[in-house]
Design a protein around this motif. Sequence first.
Motif, short mmCIF file in Angstrom:
data_model
loop_
_atom_site.label_atom_id
_atom_site.label_comp_id
_atom_site.label_asym_id
_atom_site.label_seq_id
_atom_site.Cartn_x
_atom_site.Cartn_y
_atom_site.Cartn_z
N UNK A 38 16.97 24.33 30.54
CA UNK A 38 17.55 24.10 31.87
C UNK A 38 16.45 24.19 32.93
N UNK A 39 16.49 23.27 33.88
CA UNK A 39 15.42 23.19 34.87
C UNK A 39 15.34 24.44 35.74
N UNK A 40 16.48 25.04 36.09
CA UNK A 40 16.45 26.18 37.01
C UNK A 40 15.79 27.41 36.39
N UNK A 41 15.59 27.45 35.06
CA UNK A 41 14.93 28.58 34.44
C UNK A 41 13.63 28.22 33.76
N UNK A 42 13.11 27.03 34.04
CA UNK A 42 11.97 26.52 33.27
C UNK A 42 10.67 27.27 33.57
N UNK A 43 10.46 27.69 34.82
CA UNK A 43 9.26 28.46 35.13
C UNK A 43 9.36 29.85 34.51
N UNK A 44 10.54 30.45 34.53
CA UNK A 44 10.73 31.74 33.89
C UNK A 44 10.38 31.70 32.42
N UNK A 45 10.75 30.62 31.74
CA UNK A 45 10.42 30.46 30.33
C UNK A 45 8.93 30.35 30.10
N UNK A 46 8.23 29.69 31.01
CA UNK A 46 6.78 29.58 30.91
C UNK A 46 6.13 30.95 31.07
N UNK A 47 6.58 31.71 32.06
CA UNK A 47 5.98 33.01 32.35
C UNK A 47 6.23 34.03 31.25
N UNK A 48 7.28 33.83 30.48
CA UNK A 48 7.57 34.75 29.36
C UNK A 48 7.14 34.16 28.02
N UNK A 49 6.21 33.19 28.09
CA UNK A 49 5.51 32.69 26.90
C UNK A 49 6.40 31.95 25.89
N UNK A 50 7.47 31.33 26.35
CA UNK A 50 8.32 30.56 25.45
C UNK A 50 7.69 29.21 25.11
N UNK A 51 6.79 28.75 25.94
CA UNK A 51 6.04 27.51 25.72
C UNK A 51 4.73 27.60 26.48
N UNK A 52 3.87 26.64 26.25
CA UNK A 52 2.52 26.69 26.82
C UNK A 52 2.36 25.94 28.13
N UNK A 53 3.21 24.96 28.36
CA UNK A 53 3.09 24.14 29.56
C UNK A 53 4.42 23.48 29.88
N UNK A 54 4.59 23.13 31.14
CA UNK A 54 5.75 22.35 31.58
C UNK A 54 5.26 20.95 31.90
N UNK A 64 20.11 21.49 40.00
CA UNK A 64 19.88 22.92 40.19
C UNK A 64 18.43 23.29 39.87
N UNK A 65 17.77 23.94 40.82
CA UNK A 65 16.40 24.39 40.62
C UNK A 65 15.32 23.43 41.06
N UNK A 66 15.67 22.21 41.41
CA UNK A 66 14.67 21.27 41.88
C UNK A 66 14.33 21.53 43.34
N UNK A 67 13.18 21.02 43.77
CA UNK A 67 12.78 21.17 45.17
C UNK A 67 13.75 20.44 46.10
N UNK A 68 14.44 19.44 45.58
CA UNK A 68 15.43 18.73 46.41
C UNK A 68 16.59 19.65 46.80
N UNK A 69 16.94 20.57 45.91
CA UNK A 69 17.99 21.53 46.23
C UNK A 69 17.55 22.42 47.40
N UNK A 70 16.34 22.95 47.31
CA UNK A 70 15.82 23.80 48.38
C UNK A 70 15.72 23.03 49.69
N UNK A 71 15.25 21.78 49.61
CA UNK A 71 15.13 20.95 50.81
C UNK A 71 16.49 20.80 51.50
#
Length: 255
Positions: free
Chosen positions: A81-97, A147-154
Motif C-alpha cells: 500500500x502506498x500510504x505505508x511504503x516509506x515505513x516499509x523501506x525504513x524497517x528494511x522490508x525492501x531495499x528501494x522504492x 491515500x499517501x500521495x503528495x496529491x492528497x497533501x496538496x
Amino acid sequence: MFKKILSAFVVAATAVGVTLPAQAGDLARIKEEGVMKIAMSGAYPPFNFVNEQNEVVGFDPALGIEIGKRLGVKVEVVTTAWDGIIGGLLTNKYDAIVGSMSITEDRAKVVDFVGPYYSSRRAVFTKPDSDLKSASQLKDAKLAVTLGETHEKWALDRGYEIRTYKGLPELLLELENGRVDGLVNDYIAAHLAIKAKGYNFVALEDLEVEPSGHGIAIRKGNEDLRDAMQAALEEIMKDGTYMEIANKWIGFDIR
C-alpha cells in the motif's frame, strides 16, 4: 498530514529500537545475496500494475530490473500500500522504492533519492460535461486522491474535500461513476490510463503547478548503494535502454 504520520512513525520506530538509517554495507549485502528488493504499489498503470498473468509490469519494474542487471543482481518486486511504503523501506522490508515517487523536501528528510528518472506534473481531471471547469471551483468540488500521495497533501493543504483510494484505477472508476467531481493525479499516468480505458476525461487547463521529478527512494546513510544505482541509471539513460523502456510503456521520452 504526511509530516505528522512520518514523524509519528519515526518516533514509534525509535522507541522500539528499529534502526531507521541504512546499515553499512547494504550494497555489499545485496550483491552477496544476489537479490535487490524493490517496492511499488502495483496500482499505478502504466508505470506499475498487475497484468492478467498476475505479474507486476510497467515502466517502474522494467527500469528497476535493468538497474539490478547493471549491479549484477536479480530484482524481486514487492507490492505494498502506498500510504505505508516509506515505513516499509525504513524497517528494511525492501531495499528501494521504484514506484514513481515524487521527490519532495519532506521525503528527502527521511530517505535519499536516486534520480530523478522522469518528470511530470500534477493535474485535475474531470468529465467534459462537468460543472467543474476551473481551478477556482475546486473549493466546492469533491476530489478523488490516492491515500499517501503528495496529491492528497496538496488537496488537504488547500482545504479541498477529498475521498481517498488505493490507486489510480479506483480514481478513474469513481469519476466515471459520478461519485466524485474530479481526480487529482500525475498528468502522464492519468492521461495514459484514461486513454487506455477509453474514458473521455479532460484536465483543467488553468491549474498552476510546477513540474516535479520522480526518483528511487533508498534508506539514508546508504551512499554506496545510492552512487551505484545513480551510475547505473545514468548509463541506462545514455545508452538507449531508457528510451526502449519508455517507448514500450509510455510511448515517448518522459525525462
